[in-house]
Design an enzyme around this catalytic site. Structure first.
Site, mmCIF file in Angstrom:
data_model
loop_
_atom_site.group_PDB
_atom_site.id
_atom_site.type_symbol
_atom_site.label_atom_id
_atom_site.label_comp_id
_atom_site.label_asym_id
_atom_site.label_seq_id
_atom_site.Cartn_x
_atom_site.Cartn_y
_atom_site.Cartn_z
ATOM 1 N N ARG A 136 -9.171 -17.666 15.215
ATOM 2 C CA ARG A 136 -7.765 -17.945 14.043
ATOM 3 C C ARG A 136 -7.065 -19.533 13.942
ATOM 4 N NH1 ARG A 136 -5.457 -12.118 15.281
ATOM 5 N NH2 ARG A 136 -3.868 -12.009 14.026
ATOM 6 N N ARG B 41 3.095 -13.876 9.353
ATOM 7 C CA ARG B 41 1.680 -13.487 9.469
ATOM 8 C C ARG B 41 1.022 -13.772 8.850
ATOM 9 N NH1 ARG B 41 2.398 -7.827 11.780
ATOM 10 N NH2 ARG B 41 0.203 -7.190 11.378
ATOM 11 N N ARG C 37 2.283 0.653 7.166
ATOM 12 C CA ARG C 37 1.659 0.901 9.265
ATOM 13 C C ARG C 37 2.221 1.266 9.979
ATOM 14 N NH1 ARG C 37 -2.462 -3.345 11.389
ATOM 15 N NH2 ARG C 37 -0.695 -4.215 12.048
ATOM 16 N N LYS D 227 -9.328 -5.299 9.548
ATOM 17 C CA LYS D 227 -10.073 -5.436 9.990
ATOM 18 C C LYS D 227 -11.041 -3.909 10.850
ATOM 19 C CE LYS D 227 -8.031 -9.542 11.010
ATOM 20 N NZ LYS D 227 -7.079 -9.048 10.518
ATOM 21 N N ARG E 107 4.866 -0.825 15.307
ATOM 22 C CA ARG E 107 4.186 -1.963 16.518
ATOM 23 C C ARG E 107 4.906 -2.679 16.013
ATOM 24 N NH1 ARG E 107 -1.948 -4.387 15.243
ATOM 25 N NH2 ARG E 107 -0.841 -6.142 15.140
HETATM 26 P P1 AMP Z 1 -3.902 -8.918 15.449
HETATM 27 O O1 AMP Z 1 -3.781 -6.864 16.532
HETATM 28 O O2 AMP Z 1 -4.895 -9.428 16.036
HETATM 29 O O3 AMP Z 1 -2.978 -8.491 14.189
HETATM 30 O O4 AMP Z 1 -2.858 -9.721 16.750
HETATM 31 C C1 AMP Z 1 -1.474 -9.339 16.828
HETATM 32 C C2 AMP Z 1 -0.906 -10.704 17.599
HETATM 33 O O5 AMP Z 1 -1.652 -11.568 18.432
HETATM 34 C C3 AMP Z 1 -0.931 -11.693 16.176
HETATM 35 O O6 AMP Z 1 -0.135 -12.109 15.176
HETATM 36 C C4 AMP Z 1 -0.415 -13.558 17.312
HETATM 37 O O7 AMP Z 1 0.812 -13.638 17.218
HETATM 38 C C5 AMP Z 1 -1.756 -12.331 18.112
HETATM 39 N N1 AMP Z 1 -3.051 -13.475 18.642
HETATM 40 C C6 AMP Z 1 -3.902 -11.815 18.788
HETATM 41 N N2 AMP Z 1 -5.149 -12.977 18.625
HETATM 42 C C7 AMP Z 1 -4.708 -14.575 18.292
HETATM 43 C C8 AMP Z 1 -5.680 -15.301 18.426
HETATM 44 N N3 AMP Z 1 -7.001 -15.616 17.661
HETATM 45 N N4 AMP Z 1 -4.694 -16.708 18.414
HETATM 46 C C9 AMP Z 1 -3.309 -16.736 18.337
HETATM 47 N N5 AMP Z 1 -2.671 -15.462 18.194
HETATM 48 C C10 AMP Z 1 -3.658 -14.260 18.670
#
Ligand code: AMP
Length: 189
Positions: A91, A147, A130, A16, A136
């Site tokens: 989400r 996740r 990754r 994404k 990360r």
């Molecule tokens: P991402 O970079 O989008 O994969 O997000 C990394 C982490 O940030 C996720 O695994 C969640 O812990 C948190 N996070 C990001 N966006 C959200 C969201 N919209 N709702 C809840 N947690 C989020």
């Protein structure tokens, strides 16, 4: 006309973020990633970052209240008025409803939900690769599996939510970045 108020939906590892970067370069609208904003808050040691860090490291979702506030604040900024790409938000159903309310109140409804689809095991493999490159703190296998499960249980239902609203467009997420980018461009045109 190309949609300018978009959201990207898809499991972890679906690309994404990478695809969002391609789209913003073309449409000149900001990418709004709650994950990036939360990681920045963690790095800066803010109150939100402190509350979010442990949850993020385990691969769980940060609570709706925090994430909705972060997204709403970002969407209110000037550069988001001509359009935006939401990446990783909403989400949960509660977040999707909050977003609808926010955008409806401003008379700027969402125009398109681009959903990336792909085989879970292949995506897990991608994320493990990754992890080696980016380091990360939520890219270890246990958090990756969490996740994926969280996505399946809490976020995947949003596919139907947006389908019912006539906004859903699906894209195959597997394959080289350029090929996926070409599919995205075709889907959006
Ligand atoms: P991402 O970079 O989008 O994969 O997000 C990394 C982490 O940030 C996720 O695994 C969640 O812990 C948190 N996070 C990001 N966006 C959200 C969201 N919209 N709702 C809840 N947690 C989020």
């Amino acid at each position: 006309m190309t949609a300018r108020r978009l959201l990207l939906l898809g499991p972890p590892g679906a690309g994404k973020g990478t695809q969002a970067e391609r789209i913003i370069a073309r449409l000149e609208i900001p990418q709004i990633s709650t994950g990036d904003m939360l990681r920045a808050a963690v790095a800066a040691g803010t109150e939100i970052g402190r509350r979010a860090k442990e949850v993020m490291d385990r691969g769980k979702l940060v609570c709706d209240e925090i994430v909705i506030a972060v997204a709403a604040e970002r969407l209110s900024q000037g550069d988001a008025q001509k359009g935006f790409i939401l990446d990783g938000f909403p989400r949960t159903k509660a977040q999707a409803r909050a977003l609808d309310e926010l955008l409806d109140a401003a008379d700027t409804p969402l125009e398109c939900c681009l959903a990336f689809v792909g085989d879970e095991e292949e995506l897990v493999e991608r994320l493990l690769k990754r992890a080696e490159v980016e380091g990360r703190s939520d890219d270890h296998e246990e958090a990756i599996r969490t996740r994926m499960r969280v996505y399946r249980e809490q976020t995947a239902p949003l596919i139907d939510y947006y389908r019912e609203r006539g906004l859903l467009r699906e894209v195959d997420a597997l394959g080289p970045i350029d090929e996926v980018a070409a599919r995205v461009e075709e889907t959006l045109s």
